[in-house]
Design an enzyme around this catalytic site. Structure first.
Site, mmCIF file in Angstrom:
data_model
loop_
_atom_site.group_PDB
_atom_site.id
_atom_site.type_symbol
_atom_site.label_atom_id
_atom_site.label_comp_id
_atom_site.label_asym_id
_atom_site.label_seq_id
_atom_site.Cartn_x
_atom_site.Cartn_y
_atom_site.Cartn_z
ATOM 1 N N SER A 1 42.158 41.401 31.551
ATOM 2 C CA SER A 1 42.834 41.264 32.841
ATOM 3 C C SER A 1 42.026 41.926 33.939
ATOM 4 O O SER A 1 41.940 41.427 35.062
ATOM 5 C CB SER A 1 44.232 41.873 32.768
ATOM 6 O OG SER A 1 44.140 43.269 32.610
ATOM 7 N N ASN B 1 39.988 36.388 41.775
ATOM 8 C CA ASN B 1 40.173 36.567 43.212
ATOM 9 C C ASN B 1 38.917 36.202 43.994
ATOM 10 O O ASN B 1 38.984 35.495 44.997
ATOM 11 C CB ASN B 1 40.562 38.014 43.525
ATOM 12 C CG ASN B 1 42.055 38.219 43.471
ATOM 13 O OD1 ASN B 1 42.759 37.856 44.405
ATOM 14 N ND2 ASN B 1 42.544 38.758 42.378
ATOM 15 N N ARG C 1 40.935 39.399 36.784
ATOM 16 C CA ARG C 1 41.584 39.577 38.095
ATOM 17 C C ARG C 1 40.554 39.582 39.204
ATOM 18 O O ARG C 1 40.654 38.855 40.186
ATOM 19 C CB ARG C 1 42.384 40.870 38.115
ATOM 20 C CG ARG C 1 43.122 41.087 39.423
ATOM 21 C CD ARG C 1 43.860 42.390 39.463
ATOM 22 N NE ARG C 1 44.825 42.493 38.368
ATOM 23 C CZ ARG C 1 44.680 43.250 37.307
ATOM 24 N NH1 ARG C 1 43.594 43.980 37.191
ATOM 25 N NH2 ARG C 1 45.580 43.289 36.363
#
Lengths: 156, 292
Positions: free
Chosen positions: B221, B229, B225
């Site tokens: 994660s 993004n 992440r």
């Protein structure tokens, strides 16, 4: 977007950067920050202490001043008292001396006058005796007696 | 703008391809039709070539940009660290101290153990990721355009849009998490944590499954992440850039949109760097704790 050796390369790069940062970057900066924090705290404490001391000193100065004033007033009062006392003593002494001198003078005068009176009395007695002898040897002449008596009277 | 020569799809694909250096096997047909007689180390000239290089290849742009940016970061911070003293700080020192204090307070807030490595780690993560993300704000054709003039087929400026970079960092963090988990809790303690909760010792397989997923999810994660993004942000910049070739009205709209998205992106790049840093601190804190 393929996974390849870059993954391992990035891991190694990352580890080296972290190591470098941990060894050469972080400690000096944090130490400097800590030192500055301590220095500022010390400075503030010193300023506080200085202010406190100033306050104490000014209070002590005021106390000293008050005490000095009090003491000086005391000394002045004492001196005044002493002066008046001395004047009083001097006056008393002078009066006593005057009295004594006066008494001595009076006594001397008394003595002198006494002595003079004694001498006078002796002389008068001699004169009276002499006068009486003269009167008794001669005829009593009223005129002459009168003169004589006048002379005695004058001499007395 | 290369959109005249390429279609939109090609333009997008071009912008999403790293400059990959790797080995192509003998007998491989290259994108320009050339057939290799020997296995060759070379720069990939098409996404397919990069893919066929397999794992034994390296993204030169990702490595280059990340190393240069990391070196810039360390150069300035080292410079500030050398002149740092308790006197009146200058401009650079002031800025560096501000950043360091910010990181330090973050670490103090989230990390309860004692470890001199965590704060420098957090500082490196934050500044490095921030700098890599920052290149996203440059107009997306500048750096690839410049490199095109130098003859490089591809160049991706933003290293964090390469999953290799984000996974490289998150796996390093994961290795640290494992290392400190074993060191602080002992082998038994750590394995116990993985197998004896939340259901007690009779639910061991279920525990291991749950805790295992929990453990593996941390680096995955963390990396995805940041990558997601930045990749999405980059993609939107690319899509906006395509508008520039669509006439005056679209170009002006595109310009406004690009400006607006860039402003919004300032928030995202900082936030992503901060999240990566904070989660790293939190994961390491969990690794240092004796009990959950």
């Amino acid at each position: 977007m393929n996974m390849n050796l870059t993954l391992i390369g990035q891991s190694i790069t990352f580890a080296i950067f972290v190591w470098f940062c941990m060894k050469f970057v972080w400690p000096p900066i944090v130490n400097a920050l800590e030192a500055r924090r301590k220095r500022i705290a010390d400075g503030l404490a010193a300023a506080d202490r200085g202010r406190h001391e100033l306050e104490l000193a000014s209070r002590r100065a005021t106390e000293n001043l008050v005490e000095a004033k009090q003491k000086s007033a005391e000394i002045i009062a004492q001196a005044e008292k002493r002066a008046s006392q001395m004047i009083e003593e001097a006056k008393t002494a002078a009066r006593e001396e005057g009295d004594r001198l006066l008494a001595a003078a009076k006594a001397e005068i008394e003595q002198e006058s006494h002595r003079a009176r004694e001498a006078l009395r002796g002389e008068v007695a001699a004169l009276v005796v002499a006068g009486a002898g003269r009167i008794l040897r001669r005829e009593v002449d009223a005129q002459a007696h009168a003169d004589l008596l006048q002379a005695i009277q004058n001499e007395l | 703008m290369s959109a005249e020569a390429h279609t939109s799809t090609e333009y997008i694909k071009h912008h999403l391809q790293n400059l990959t250096y790797g080995q192509l096997p003998a007998g491989y047909t290259r994108s320009d039709g050339e057939v290799l007689r020997h296995s060759t180390w070379t720069i990939a000239h098409s996404p397919q070539e990069a893919k066929d290089m397999g794992f034994m290849a390296i993204n030169l742009d990702t490595m280059g940009f990340s190393i240069v940016l990391g070196a810039i970061f360390l150069y300035f911070f080292r410079k500030a660290a050398r002149i740092a003293d308790s006197g009146v700080p200058g401009g650079l020192q002031n800025f560096v101290e501000w950043v360091v204090e910010f990181i330090d307070s973050s670490v103090r807030g989230s990390f309860t153990g004692r470890n001199p490595m965590v704060a420098p780690l957090a500082l490196t993560i934050f500044i490095w990721i921030f700098l890599m993300n920052l290149l996203d704000l440059l107009p997306i054709d500048w750096i690839p355009g410049l490199s095109g003039l130098l003859g490089l087929p591809y160049l991706k400026a933003v290293a964090t849009t390469d999953p290799n970079a984000t996974f490289g960092m998150s796996l390093t963090v994961f290795a640290l998490v494992l290392y400190y988990s074993f060191r602080m809790k002992g082998v038994g303690g750590f394995l116990g944590e993985l197998t004896l909760q939340p259901f007690g010792k009779w639910g061991m397989p279920a525990n291991l499954l749950l805790e295992g997923v929990n453990l593996i999810a941390k680096p995955v994660s963390l990396a995805l992440r940041l990558f997601g993004n930045m990749y999405a942000g980059e993609m939107i910049f690319i899509l906006i850039a395509i508008m520039f070739s669509g006439g005056v009205v679209l170009a002006v709209t595109g310009g406004v949109l690009q400006w607006a998205w860039a402003v919004f992106h300032i928030l995202i790049i900082t936030l992503q760097a901060f999240i990566f840093m904070t989660l790293t601190i939190v994961y390491l804190d969990m690794a240092h704790q004796e009990h959950h």
